[in-house]
Structure formats: structure tokens, C-alpha cells
Design an enzyme around this catalytic site. Structure first.
Site, PDB file in Angstrom:
ATOM      1  N   THR A 126       0.806  -1.224   0.000  1.00 23.47           N
ATOM      2  CA  THR A 126       0.000   0.000   0.000  1.00 23.47           C
ATOM      3  C   THR A 126       0.842   1.279   0.000  1.00 23.47           C
ATOM      4  O   THR A 126       0.585   2.194  -0.773  1.00 23.47           O
ATOM      5  CB  THR A 126      -0.921  -0.012   1.230  1.00 23.47           C
TER       6      THR A 126
ATOM      7  N   ASP B 117      -3.260   1.116  -5.689  1.00 24.37           N
ATOM      8  CA  ASP B 117      -1.903   1.066  -5.145  1.00 24.37           C
ATOM      9  C   ASP B 117      -1.225  -0.278  -5.418  1.00 24.37           C
ATOM     10  O   ASP B 117      -0.009  -0.395  -5.303  1.00 24.37           O
ATOM     11  CB  ASP B 117      -1.926   1.365  -3.644  1.00 24.37           C
TER      12      ASP B 117
ATOM     13  N   ASP C  49      -4.090   6.174   6.870  1.00 25.14           N
ATOM     14  CA  ASP C  49      -3.215   7.347   6.951  1.00 25.14           C
ATOM     15  C   ASP C  49      -2.146   7.317   5.865  1.00 25.14           C
ATOM     16  O   ASP C  49      -1.837   8.325   5.234  1.00 25.14           O
ATOM     17  CB  ASP C  49      -2.594   7.487   8.360  1.00 25.14           C
TER      18      ASP C  49
END
Ligand code: ZN
Length: 544
Positions: A81, A337, A164
Site C-alpha cells: 500500500t 496502489d 493514513d
């Protein structure tokens, strides 16, 4: 998920209820768009996009009528990721963004936990891999938003994501608002006054969480995919419908509701911050994580992923309709991703006989213990996971390090589940590839993930269709991260109102996105990048 999207957006948007639908005959795009919307759908492989594309009727159907590269690539080896998100808006491979993994081992760290999280500021006292202060400090290249704000300081750079690291790696260093859900509420590492819509989004999630969620209805296409697989009993996947107990935040995150909430906040921020209404372009990055959580929790081939993707299609439709109702001139890029590999159990049933789970004894720590015993050394000897980067204990004497390296290479090479093992010296000698990403050798893929200041001493490559999850458990039955194309190939879609549908067969890496968007808004890129501008409708690439 529609409930959340409607409730948050509706309260912010009473005035748009009567907005006119867009005119039928649309003019081709002209001038530069005022808002760039970059959407990353975590673990949305090109295989999933290809399979579901005919079934999309909402936001993903809209985007499918833009310029579509079904052979996009997160071209590097460590298809995780954080590295994947770091390529999307920097125009650069992880070798240059410095984001070589979700975590890496830093043996100079003065703490017992030597593993650094990619979006962590490890200088903060008490920081650890799991309890960390969020920061962009590890990202070595500027993002689109960074470039935009350097060129036009009044432009806004905003990010919202389910994770995040997705928000940080897409938006970069100079950010106006950046929000991600921390499991209880939306959190930010950017020290700015929170827009009111953030509090409303928290409230909307709390309200939704407080009630039981009945199982979602299965459309016929998803019914056909419903087949239970018993993994480690009583763990069963393949027939789930996202029923949830009241207050179960974990189940909320592993469901289509989660993307709905992120999109609702993104829409609210666009409205409240008046993104796309300024004289210079604004940027919003949106990281949609639920597809990844669903993939990890249930695999990519069952009813759960089917419900997730069809729900995402509807949630994106609602999101775009809000932007339309604001009459914004926006351009969208959607990509992922990384891709993913389904559970080996289901892949075998589909005829992929090689699909299997890894032998747990291939984990670096287990191998390291064996080698330490054989060589009569103390300490961990090897650090790392099952496959990928492996670090040799730096506290060993150089001669012992060399012995450990030889033993480790010999061990890995003798394993039937291992494709190859390379030393950092071998990878450092490889040139960063520039050819079409489908043509890259394994060494070249690893080179694109290689940062000598952070990468391991060895890189271990599992065979194709060997899942590194040796023993599946709740929430973690399937994964990604390999050098193989099921993990590398992702859609890259450019959309703007009025574009003519164009299906591009060429194989391109995600590092093309930054220079292409920059050309679309007339933004000069002043620092070195790996990608090149793509000539697509509405984009005139700068002459070189
Ligand atoms: Zn991911």
C-alpha cells in the site's frame, strides 16, 4: 453505505436537491480543469476491473467512458500500500520516493522495535511501528499537490483516506487538510483548523455504527459467486454479506460502508473549502481502503468482493453527482496502489493448480534461527518477513555477516516455493528500467523498489501463486505484495466531462500520472521524475 453518503452529504447540500442534470450533448473538455480528483481504490487489480467493468452502472461506469488503461502497472516488486500510493502522484518509483514497503527495518534505531512504519516520524519519543506519529518525512519526492502549491500558493491540496499512509503518500508535504479514520474518528497530522464537515462525518459514522446492519442484498451476478470456503475452521469465506453488530467498528471498516463514509467526507470538504472554484487548480486525493480490507478478509473471488465493488460503483456515482451539482470543472484519475491474489483454495478450484500457501518456515526470523544455530551465532541474524526484503543483523562481525548471507542464499535457493533470491549488491547494479512495465525482469522490478539506504541485504521472491499467508486467520486470508502481475497490474483511468471513450491497450506505469496531470493544468515539473507525460484527450505534453 448509501445511507451514510446521503446523510452526510445531504445535510451539507440542501441547496443542490434541485440541481439540473447535465446537458445530454456534451462539449469536449476545454481549458484547464479547476479541480483534480485523484482516487486510489486499494487492491483494485486490473483483473477485478476487467471482470466487473461490464457490470458497473454508476461512478465506475462513468469513468470507464474516459481514457482507460486497463494495463496500468504498479511496476515495482514490493506491491504494498505505502509504496503504491507513493508512486501515484510523485511520478516516481519507490526507488526514488524512498517508500520501499509499508515498513522496513532500520537497525540504527535506538529502540527495541527496529521496524519503521512508512508514514511514521520515529524521532517522536515513544513512537513505534504500531503506535506512531503520522508524518510524510520518509517521502523523498514532491507530490502533485506539493508542485501545485509551489506554483500557485493559493491553491489547496487536500486528502481524505481510509488509511493514513494512503492520504500521506498521495498528498505529500505541503497540505491544507489531510484526514484519515483512526478506527474511532477522523484524525489529521496537519495542524490546521478542522472544517465543520469533519465533525459531521464523525457524527454520521457514529450514528450508522450504533445500529445493527442487516446483510446486504445479493444481486444475481454476486449470487453466482457465492460459494463458501472453509479455511481454518470455523473461518468461512465466500458467502458473506456484511451483516454487522451494533458498534462493531472493525466490521464497519471491512465493508462498503467505509468507502461511502470517506467519499462523503471528501464531498463535504470539496464543498466547504470551495475546491475547484478558485482561479488556480486545487487537488484532492481520495484513498478508498475498503476493497483492500475486503480482499484481505475474504479474498477477491467471492460474494464479498462482488458486493464491495458494486457498492463502490454506486458510492462513486453519488460522489460525482455532488461535484456535478456544484457545477465544478473537475478531472478525475482513478487507479490502485496494487492488485491482489485471491485465496489459493478458490484459485485451485478455478484450475490454478500451483496456488498454495507458503511454508511458515520460510519466514526470515525462522530461517535466521536455523542459520544462527548452524553457525553458532547469537541474535536474530535475519530480520524481515516471509518473502521480500530481508536484513542481516548489523551487529554481526563482517565475516559472520558474509557467512550468514551465504547460508541464507543457499537455504532459499533450495526451497521449492522460492523463485529467486538476490543480494542488494546484485540489485544495485541493475539500471532502473524504462521499458514497458510488462517487459520488466524480476531483477528490474526489485530495482524499482530498491533504495540503498532502506532496502534489505537480500530480496526473496516467492513463486507465482504462493501466498505469503501461511495460516489464514480472521481478517487476513489473502494478500498482495509479490513481483507477479496479479499484484502489479492496476487500472489507470483519466476522466473529464465531455471526453470521448478511449480504451488504450498500451502498458503504462502509474508514474505517468503526475506528468500527465501536470500537463493538463499547465504545471511545470521542475525536479527529476521517472514518468513521462501521456498524450491523451485534453492533454498536450510539453516538448522535451
Ligand atoms: Zn493497499
Amino acid at each position: 453505505m448509501r445511507k451514510i453518503l446521503v446523510s452526510v452529504i445531504a445535510s451539507a447540500l440542501a441547496s443542490v436537491a434541485c440541481a439540473q442534470p447535465a446537458a445530454q450533448a456534451e462539449a469536449p473538455p476545454s481549458g484547464t480543469p479547476k479541480l483534480i480528483v485523484v482516487i486510489s481504490v486499494d487492491q483494485f487489480s486490473a483483473d477485478l476491473f476487467d471482470e466487473y467493468r461490464p457490470h458497473f452502472t454508476g461512478g465506475l461506469a462513468r469513468l470507464s467512458n474516459g481514457t482507460v488503461f486497463r494495463n496500468g502497472y504498479q511496476a515495482h516488486a514490493a506491491t504494498e500500500t505505502c509504496p503504491g500510493h507513493s508512486t501515484i502522484l510523485t511520478g516516481s518509483h519507490p526507488a526514488h520516493t524512498g517508500i520501499i514497503g509499508n515498513t522496513w527495518v532500520d537497525q540504527s534505531l535506538q529502540r527495541s522495535d527496529r521496524t519503521v512504519y512508512c508514514a511514521e516520524d520515529e524521532r517522536v519519543p515513544g513512537s513505534s511501528t504500531t503506535a506512531y506519529t503520522v508524518s510524510s518525512m520518509h517521502l523523498k519526492r514532491p507530490t502533485l499537490g506539493d508542485y501545485v502549491k509551489q506554483r500557485w500558493p493559493q491553491s489547496l491540496n487536500v486528502a481524505v483516506a481510509g488509511k493514513d499512509r494512503a492520504a500521506v503518500m498521495m498528498s505529500g508535504h505541503n497540505v491544507d487538510q489531510r484526514w484519515y479514520w483512526d478506527g474511532k474518528k477522523f484524525a489529521s497530522d496537519v495542524n490546521k483548523v478542522a472544517p465543520a464537515t469533519v465533525g459531521r462525518a464523525d457524527q454520521a459514522i457514529a450514528t450508522a455504527l450504533a445500529v445493527v446492519r442487516e446483510p446486504l442484498e445479493l444481486p444475481p451476478f454476486c449470487q453466482a459467486k457465492t460459494k463458501p470456503y472453509t479455511l481454518t475452521p470455523p473461518l468461512i469465506v465466500g458467502a458473506g454479506r456484511f451483516a454487522r453488530a451494533a458498534g462493531d467498528a472493525r466490521a464497519f471498516r471491512v465493508s462498503p460502508e467505509y468507502d461511502g463514509a470517506i467519499l462523503a467526507l471528501a464531498a463535504g470538504l470539496i464543498q466547504e473549502m470551495k475546491l475547484g472554484t478558485h482561479s488556480t487548480p486545487d487537488v484532492i486525493s481520495v484513498g478508498l481502503s475498503a476493497t483492500d480490507y475486503v480482499g484481505h478478509g475474504f479474498g477477491a473471488g467471492g460474494a464479498e468482493m462482488c458486493l464491495q465493488l458494486l457498492s463502490l460503483d454506486r458510492s462513486l456515482d453519488g460522489f460525482f453527482r455532488v461535484l456535478d451539482s456544484e457545477r465544478l470543472d473537475y478531472a478525475v484519475v482513478l487507479t490502485a496502489d496494487h492488485g491482489g491474489m485471491d485465496i489459493p483454495e478458490r484459485l485451485r478450484a478455478k484450475g490454478i493448480a500451483d496456488a498454495q500457501r507458503a511454508n511458515p518456515n520460510l519466514a526470515a526470523t525462522v530461517v535466521g534461527k536455523e542459520i544462527a544455530a548452524k553457525l553458532k551465532l547469537s541474535g536474530p541474524v535475519l530480520l524481515g518477513d516471509l518473502g521480500g526484503d530481508v536484513w542481516i543483523d548489523r551487529s554481526l562481525r563482517p565475516a559472520d555477516r558474509a557467512r550468514v548471507e551465504r547460508e541464507a542464499i543457499a537455504f532459499y535457493k533450495a526451497q521449492p516455493q522460492i523463485e529467486a533470491v538476490f543480494t542488494a549488491r546484485q540489485i544495485a547494479r541493475v539500471a532502473l528500467p524504462t521499458a514497458s512495465p510488462d517487459k520488466w525482469s524480476i531483477e528490474q522490478r526489485i530495482r524499482a523498489s530498491f533504495d540503498p539506504s532502506r532496502s534489505g541485504d537480500l530480496y526473496v521472491v516467492l513463486r507465482r501463486y504462493v501466498s505469503p499467508i501461511a495460516e489464514p486467520g480472521p481478517g487476513y486470508v489473502a494478500t498482495h505484495g509479490s513481483v507477479w502481475d496479479y499484484d502489479r497490474r492496476v487500472p489507470i483511468i483519466f476522466w473529464r466531462r465531455g471526453m470521448v471513450r478511449s480504451d488504450r491497450p498500451d502498458h503504462v506505469s502509474t508514474v505517468v500520472i503526475l506528468p500527465t496531470l501536470a500537463a493538463e493544468i499547465g504545471l511545470p515539473i521542475t525536479q527529476p521524475i521517472d514518468g513521462r507525460c501521456l498524450s491523451i484527450e485534453g492533454v498536450t505534453c510539453p516538448s522535451r
